[in-house]
Design an enzyme around this catalytic site. Structure first.
Site, PDB file in Angstrom:
ATOM      1  N   CYS A 178       0.800  -1.223   0.000  1.00  0.00           N
ATOM      2  CA  CYS A 178       0.000   0.000   0.000  1.00  0.00           C
ATOM      3  C   CYS A 178       0.837   1.281   0.000  1.00  0.00           C
ATOM      4  O   CYS A 178       0.393   2.319  -0.482  1.00  0.00           O
ATOM      5  CB  CYS A 178      -0.929  -0.004   1.211  1.00  0.00           C
ATOM      6  SG  CYS A 178      -1.790  -1.588   1.435  1.00  0.00           S
TER       7      CYS A 178
ATOM      8  N   HIS B 141      -3.906   6.399  -0.070  1.00  0.00           N
ATOM      9  CA  HIS B 141      -4.132   5.012  -0.472  1.00  0.00           C
ATOM     10  C   HIS B 141      -5.619   4.708  -0.345  1.00  0.00           C
ATOM     11  O   HIS B 141      -6.246   5.003   0.682  1.00  0.00           O
ATOM     12  CB  HIS B 141      -3.321   4.069   0.417  1.00  0.00           C
ATOM     13  CG  HIS B 141      -3.729   2.641   0.312  1.00  0.00           C
ATOM     14  ND1 HIS B 141      -3.761   1.957  -0.890  1.00  0.00           N
ATOM     15  CD2 HIS B 141      -4.144   1.755   1.261  1.00  0.00           C
ATOM     16  CE1 HIS B 141      -4.168   0.722  -0.669  1.00  0.00           C
ATOM     17  NE2 HIS B 141      -4.407   0.573   0.616  1.00  0.00           N
TER      18      HIS B 141
ATOM     19  N   ASN C  61      -9.641  -1.962  -3.845  1.00  0.00           N
ATOM     20  CA  ASN C  61      -8.324  -1.653  -3.286  1.00  0.00           C
ATOM     21  C   ASN C  61      -7.284  -2.393  -4.126  1.00  0.00           C
ATOM     22  O   ASN C  61      -7.142  -3.607  -4.034  1.00  0.00           O
ATOM     23  CB  ASN C  61      -8.277  -2.105  -1.827  1.00  0.00           C
ATOM     24  CG  ASN C  61      -6.934  -1.857  -1.153  1.00  0.00           C
ATOM     25  OD1 ASN C  61      -5.911  -1.708  -1.808  1.00  0.00           O
ATOM     26  ND2 ASN C  61      -6.934  -1.843   0.168  1.00  0.00           N
TER      27      ASN C  61
END
Length: 337
Positions: free
Chosen positions: A115, A263, A293
């Site tokens: 991430c 993120h 994601n």
């Protein structure tokens, strides 16, 4: 003094789409509406069975080259951020160099971060350019988390999607455009987001709760595990501190930032952060409903979409901040050229 800038960004998404309706059919106790409300995600792209990190990264790079008339022969260094490499060895970046036809005089390396990986890769690229080692770096991100996910584990299947991105970092004659770089690491949280199986060491040694049987799962050989509450608490703690450090190091005020691109973990977490940090809704980017994601690719995809929508223009100041698996975080301020 040599300065580095982000010149262009592109992304690639696999063809297969996993919708909330598809997931709801597998897990009737979770409706389409419930999944959307909990995650802010409606669809996510999933790599094909025979599609891997190098394939996606190559597609993203070729798109970048085509859209921006970049000659692969001009690339001097490749950095790939991935946690789903094609092989233990060789480096996936080396495979990509050959597939793209980038000169053998170029450098190529992988960094194993998720991430926060895009920020780390940009920081390394900036260092390579500004130290005079090279005049440009092709920064790639590519992750196929779907190959790690146990199909019976709805807690992570609803969240993650696959994607790849390509960013060109090169010399900037107009002055410094990447500043305030801040990093952070807390390896004590490694147990909170882990692939316990498939590696050389069993992950259950540091993360007992990741054991598939304890999660009522039949192992698929990888069994990605995420402790959602732990990750949430970590994020709420480190992001405000990191934001303050970034602004201080870059010598800018929060109200001077035009866009905040964090993120894209999930919509609930992002909304909580926005309110906690008192950032105006129109400045805070949420761009994940149709892709999920995508780990190291979330920030560059968001940037690319902002450019496509004419919401990110030359002269604007953007704050990037990645956080998650590791546990790791990193951020910076970018003057968009």
């Amino acid at each position: 003094m040599n300065s580095a800038k982000i010149s262009s960004v592109s992304y690639y998404l696999p063809e297969r789409i996993l919708s909330n309706s598809d997931i709801a059919e597998l897990f009737p106790e979770w409706s389409v509406e419930k999944i959307s409300a909990k995650t802010g995600i409606s669809t996510r792209h999933i790599a094909a069975t025979d599609e891997f990190a190098s394939d996606m990264a190559v597609n993203a790079a070729k798109k970048l080259f085509h859209e921006n008339k970049i000659d692969p022969n001009d690339i001097e260094y490749i950095i790939l951020s991935t946690q789903t490499p094609d092989y233990y060895l060789p480096s996936t970046a080396c495979i990509i160099q050959d597939k793209l036809g980038v000169p053998t005089s170029s450098g190529a390396t992988d960094i194993t971060l998720g991430c926060s990986g895009y920020v780390y890769a940009l920081g390394l690229a900036k260092g390579l350019v500004e130290s005079g080692q090279v005049s440009n770096v092709l920064v790639l991100t590519s992750d196929t988390y779907s190959k790690f996910i146990n199909e019976a584990d709805k807690s992570v299947r609803t969240i993650f999607g696959d994607a790849a991105t390509a960013t060109l970092v090169e010399l900037d004659a107009a002055g410094e455009s990447i500043s305030g770089i801040t990093y952070g690491t807390d390896g004590s949280g490694a147990k909170s987001l882990i692939v316990p199986n498939g590696g050389l060491r069993k992950g259950t040694a540091i993360s007992p709760r990741s054991e598939p049987m304890l999660r009522e799962l039949n192992s698929n050989g990888y069994d990605l595990y995420m402790d959602g509450p732990d990750i949430f608490n970590f994020t709420i703690k480190v992001v405000p501190e990191a934001l303050g450090k970034i602004l201080t190091k870059a010598d800018v005020r929060k109200d001077e930032i035009d866009l905040f691109v964090f993120h894209q973990a999930n919509a609930f977490m992002l909304d909580h952060l926005r309110k906690k940090l008192e950032i105006e809704d129109e400045k805070f980017i949420v761009s994940m409903s149709d892709i999920g994601n995508t780990v190291s690719s979330t920030i560059p995809i968001a940037l690319s979409k902002l450019v496509e929508e004419d919401k990110l223009k030359p002269g604007m100041t953007v704050l990037l901040l990645g956080f998650g698996v590791g546990l790791s975080w990193g951020g910076m301020v970018v003057k968009w050229r």
